[in-house]
Structures are given as structure tokens and as C-alpha cells.
Design an enzyme around this catalytic site. Structure first.
Site, short mmCIF file in Angstrom:
data_model
loop_
_atom_site.label_atom_id
_atom_site.label_comp_id
_atom_site.label_asym_id
_atom_site.label_seq_id
_atom_site.Cartn_x
_atom_site.Cartn_y
_atom_site.Cartn_z
N ARG A 32 -25.91 54.03 -75.91
CA ARG A 32 -24.57 53.13 -76.03
C ARG A 32 -24.60 52.40 -77.47
O ARG A 32 -23.60 52.12 -77.75
CB ARG A 32 -24.82 51.76 -74.95
CG ARG A 32 -23.56 51.05 -74.80
CD ARG A 32 -23.81 50.36 -73.54
NE ARG A 32 -22.48 49.65 -73.25
CZ ARG A 32 -22.54 48.10 -73.51
NH1 ARG A 32 -23.41 47.33 -74.07
NH2 ARG A 32 -21.35 47.57 -73.30
N ILE A 58 -15.87 46.85 -75.55
CA ILE A 58 -16.52 48.13 -74.68
C ILE A 58 -17.03 47.58 -73.34
O ILE A 58 -17.54 46.58 -73.30
CB ILE A 58 -17.56 48.67 -75.45
CG1 ILE A 58 -18.54 49.72 -74.48
CG2 ILE A 58 -18.62 47.48 -76.13
CD1 ILE A 58 -19.49 50.49 -75.51
N SER A 59 -16.54 48.14 -72.22
CA SER A 59 -16.65 47.48 -71.02
C SER A 59 -18.34 47.39 -70.67
O SER A 59 -19.19 48.24 -71.48
CB SER A 59 -16.30 48.62 -69.91
OG SER A 59 -15.06 48.95 -70.14
N GLN A 60 -18.56 46.38 -69.90
CA GLN A 60 -19.86 46.23 -69.27
C GLN A 60 -20.64 47.46 -68.64
O GLN A 60 -19.82 48.20 -68.05
CB GLN A 60 -19.82 45.17 -68.33
CG GLN A 60 -21.10 44.70 -67.80
CD GLN A 60 -20.99 43.76 -66.55
OE1 GLN A 60 -19.93 43.74 -66.04
NE2 GLN A 60 -22.19 43.23 -66.33
N PRO A 61 -21.63 47.96 -68.93
CA PRO A 61 -22.34 49.18 -68.65
C PRO A 61 -22.28 49.19 -66.89
O PRO A 61 -22.05 50.53 -66.35
CB PRO A 61 -23.75 49.02 -68.98
CG PRO A 61 -23.72 48.09 -70.21
CD PRO A 61 -22.65 47.36 -70.08
#
Ligand code: SAH
Length: 226
Positions: A32, A58-61
Site C-alpha cells: 500500500r 485512498i480508501s480505508q483498507p
């Protein structure tokens, strides 16, 4: 080490209920930190969304893993993602399906994402600079469609680009014009013979899907490649 941090992140996600082992192994193998900007590299494996260029995130994992799992992917699937952003979600989908088609309206974000796909040798991702709300009609129909930005309603033309029995996942609802602070529902749509089945899966907070291209980039849709 990168590898160790990604493995730790996958373990955290497993504890949080992500059970699909293919998704967890994608989280372990896709670094990431490649998808976040320099100042945030040390936070790359925290389970949180982070700012990227062009005022996007960037979206949360956890949300990336949850959406990937909800797509119920098969190695034969062709998947359309709308809202490439950093490219992380597309990269996670890459080992889980045959082909990822991803569309982004901000050209600088797309160029950066393409470089990352190249660096990581993710050769089954194709990109397009354009308005994701139009989908990718020339490559339709898709087995799966994932909206990585929020809509007030899922446009019918996107559902039309889905195969029969196909699954579409989208953050729906909220005040999408000012999404910060307003949550949407990650919604699963299954296209069946009898019409559309709909299920609310998870409260989420995505940036809004914005129609058209940014003012400085008004050019026709350009299919790209990596
Ligand atoms: N999947 C991304 C999430 C990025 S945030 C990641 O993993 O990093 C959502 C992205 O959707 C932003 O980059 C935003 O520019 C893009 N977006 C918003 N409206 C769009 C539209 N109409 N067409 C294509 N992309 C859009």
C-alpha cells in the site's frame, strides 16, 4: 519491512471479519505504501483513509477489503472500477480476477496510478481517463462493477453494463455533494431475471462521484492502457 506490515494489516482485517482468503492474500502482497504520497508513507499500513492528490482519498483498507470480498470474485471475471484514485483498489482486484477496467476523471491521478501498476507489473489492469458515470460501454458487459465514489442513486446505464447475475457494489446515498461527515451505505445490487435485488452492507464514507471531467481536462474519454 513492507511485507511484514502488509501481513499485519491482513491479520487486522481478518480479525475485523474479512474472511475471504484470496482478498487477505491480495492485501498481503500489494504494497500500500506505493499508493500513498510521500508524507503518508509511514501511515500506509494503518487501517485508515489518507489524502491523495486532487483533493481525493485512498480508501480505508478495511473498506477496500470489504468491497472486494462483497464482489464475490472469480478468476474468470472482468471487473469495472469507477474512480481509480490512487489505484490501490484496482491493484487489490488485479490478482482476484481476469481483467480490471478502471476509470478516473482526474488525469494526474490516473497517470500516477498507471505508473504504479507498471512498477508492480499488474498487467491485467486497463485504464481510461473519463467520466465513470458513463461506465465503459465498449468493454461491457462486465461480471462485476465497483463504484469507488458515492452516488445518490446507481445510474441505470451502469446496471445495463452488468451481465445477468452480475454484482454491482456502490456507496449510495448521503448528501453526496458534501460527502465529508455524511455517510453512505455500501450497497450490493444483483442483477437477476426478476430485476434488481438490493442489499445494504455497510455504512461508509466515500468522496462523491462527480459528473464530467475537471475544467482543466475537458477532452473526450480516452481509453488508456498500462
Ligand atoms: N479506488 C480509489 C479511491 C479513490 S477516491 C483508491 O483506492 O484510491 C474516488 C475517486 O473517484 C477519486 O479519485 C475521484 O477523482 C474519482 N471520481 C469521482 N467522480 C468520478 C467520475 N465521474 N468518473 C471517474 N472517476 C471519478
Amino acid at each position: 519491512m513492507t511485507g511484514a506490515r502488509a501481513i499485519e494489516l491482513a491479520m487486522t482485517l481478518r480479525k475485523q471479519g474479512i474472511a475471504d482468503t484470496r482478498v487477505l492474500s491480495a492485501i498481503e502482497t500489494i504494497p500500500r505504501e506505493v499508493f500513498v504520497d510521500r508524507p503518508f508513507e509511514t501511515s500506509a499500513y494503518e487501517n485508515s483513509a489518507l489524502p491523495i492528490a486532487c483533493g481525493q482519498t485512498i480508501s480505508q483498507p478495511y473498506v477496500v477489503a470489504f468491497a472486494s470480498q462483497a464482489l464475490e470474485l472469480d478468476p474468470k471475471h472482468r471487473v469495472l472500477e469507477l474512480g481509480t484514485g490512487s489505484g490501490y483498489q484496482a491493484a487489490i482486484l488485479s490478482p482476484l480476477c481476469r481483467m480490471v477496467y478502471t476509470v478516473e476523471r482526474h488525469k494526474p491521478l490516473l497517470v500516477q496510478a498507471e505508473e504504479r501498476f507498471k512498477t508492480l507489473q499488474l498487467r491485467n489492469i486497463v485504464t481510461r481517463h473519463g467520466d465513470g458515470l458513463k461506465g465503459w460501454p465498449e468493454a461491457a458487459p462486465f461480471d462485476r462493477i465497483l463504484l469507488s465514489a458515492a452516488v445518490s442513486e446507481v445510474p441505470q446505464n451502469l446496471i445495463d453494463q452488468l451481465k445477468p447475475a452480475g454484482i454491482l457494489i456502490a456507496p449510495v446515498g448521503g448528501d453526496v455533494q458534501s460527502a465529508r461527515g455524511v455517510s453512505q451505505s455500501l450497497t450490493k445490487i444483483v442483477k437477476s431475471e426478476h430485476g434488481i435485488e438490493r442489499e445494504n452492507l455497510l455504512p461508509v464514507m466515500f468522496v462523491p462521484m462527480i459528473e464530467g471531467l475537471p475544467r482543466d481536462a475537458r477532452k473526450p474519454d480516452e481509453p488508456g492502457k498500462i
